[in-house]
Design an enzyme around this catalytic site. Structure first.
Site, mmCIF file in Angstrom:
data_model
loop_
_atom_site.group_PDB
_atom_site.id
_atom_site.type_symbol
_atom_site.label_atom_id
_atom_site.label_comp_id
_atom_site.label_asym_id
_atom_site.label_seq_id
_atom_site.Cartn_x
_atom_site.Cartn_y
_atom_site.Cartn_z
ATOM 1 N N ASP A 39 0.847 -1.191 0.000
ATOM 2 C CA ASP A 39 0.000 0.000 0.000
ATOM 3 C C ASP A 39 0.889 1.249 0.000
ATOM 4 O OD1 ASP A 39 -3.216 0.557 0.886
ATOM 5 O OD2 ASP A 39 -1.803 2.231 1.110
ATOM 6 N N ASN A 97 -12.918 -3.236 2.205
ATOM 7 C CA ASN A 97 -13.932 -2.183 2.278
ATOM 8 C C ASN A 97 -14.859 -2.298 1.074
ATOM 9 O OD1 ASN A 97 -12.835 -0.988 4.643
ATOM 10 N ND2 ASN A 97 -11.254 -0.010 3.396
ATOM 11 N N HIS A 110 -10.011 -5.267 -3.403
ATOM 12 C CA HIS A 110 -8.706 -5.458 -2.766
ATOM 13 C C HIS A 110 -8.906 -5.851 -1.323
ATOM 14 C CE1 HIS A 110 -9.921 -1.231 -2.778
ATOM 15 N NE2 HIS A 110 -9.332 -1.087 -1.593
HETATM 16 P P1 AMP Z 1 -9.858 1.428 0.092
HETATM 17 O O1 AMP Z 1 -10.199 2.640 0.913
HETATM 18 O O2 AMP Z 1 -10.197 0.137 0.794
HETATM 19 O O3 AMP Z 1 -10.415 1.509 -1.302
HETATM 20 O O4 AMP Z 1 -8.284 1.396 0.003
HETATM 21 C C1 AMP Z 1 -7.552 1.909 -1.074
HETATM 22 C C2 AMP Z 1 -6.093 1.762 -0.714
HETATM 23 O O5 AMP Z 1 -5.339 1.890 -1.890
HETATM 24 C C3 AMP Z 1 -5.584 2.815 0.287
HETATM 25 O O6 AMP Z 1 -5.054 2.169 1.428
HETATM 26 C C4 AMP Z 1 -4.521 3.559 -0.519
HETATM 27 O O7 AMP Z 1 -3.436 3.973 0.261
HETATM 28 C C5 AMP Z 1 -4.137 2.519 -1.565
HETATM 29 N N1 AMP Z 1 -3.570 3.061 -2.800
HETATM 30 C C6 AMP Z 1 -4.079 4.048 -3.579
HETATM 31 N N2 AMP Z 1 -3.295 4.245 -4.653
HETATM 32 C C7 AMP Z 1 -2.279 3.363 -4.549
HETATM 33 C C8 AMP Z 1 -1.143 3.081 -5.349
HETATM 34 N N3 AMP Z 1 -0.872 3.748 -6.487
HETATM 35 N N4 AMP Z 1 -0.299 2.111 -4.943
HETATM 36 C C9 AMP Z 1 -0.540 1.435 -3.798
HETATM 37 N N5 AMP Z 1 -1.605 1.628 -3.008
HETATM 38 C C10 AMP Z 1 -2.456 2.601 -3.366
#
Ligand code: AMP
Length: 125
Positions: A39, A97, A110
């Site tokens: 992440d 989520n 994810h």
């Molecule tokens: P959610 O709120 O469950 O949709 O989580 C999305 C997650 O994706 C968050 O923890 C972000 O920090 C992560 N995220 C967003 N963009 C990236 C990226 N380019 N590479 C890695 N993680 C990411």
């Protein structure tokens, strides 16, 4: 902004771009069904994301439409990543989520894997 998990899959979401190699990621694991990467904004000492390679918006979409092979492959990948990270003992947390109330921001399923520290209460109040 949290997403509407009932919308159709958007092939331009950031995780689709990561899987196509259009956006860099720190790869942790990959197999036929799944891809795992760190992440970008870790919320714990270890914070890894595992995604299915198929086009599924959320756990809801995946659990309803994915094949048995995809589901088995993805579930095994989540477990494998946790084992690779050495998290089975002393333990870890996995989380998905879904939609607005779940706080889902990226519209590609994810599973978050958190570990490397005591994680506190299950839900902030
Ligand atoms: P959610 O709120 O469950 O949709 O989580 C999305 C997650 O994706 C968050 O923890 C972000 O920090 C992560 N995220 C967003 N963009 C990236 C990226 N380019 N590479 C890695 N993680 C990411």
């Amino acid at each position: 902004m949290p997403i509407d998990a009932t919308l159709p899959y958007d092939d331009n979401n950031i995780f689709a771009k990561i899987m196509r190699g259009e956006i860099p990621s720190t790869k942790v694991y990959e197999d036929e069904w799944s891809y795992a990467f760190e992440d970008i904004n870790p919320q714990a000492e270890i914070h890894t994301l595992v995604i299915p390679k198929g086009q599924y918006v959320s756990w809801d979409d995946f659990s309803a439409k994915a094949s048995a092979e995809e589901i088995a492959g993805f579930v095994r990948a989540v477990g494998e990543v946790a084992r690779m990270k050495g998290l089975v003992e002393p333990g870890y947390r996995m989380m998905a989520n879904i939609g607005a109330h779940g706080g889902q921001e990226v519209p590609h399923l994810h599973v978050h894997i958190f570990g490397g520290q005591f994680l506190g209460p299950m839900i902030a109040r």
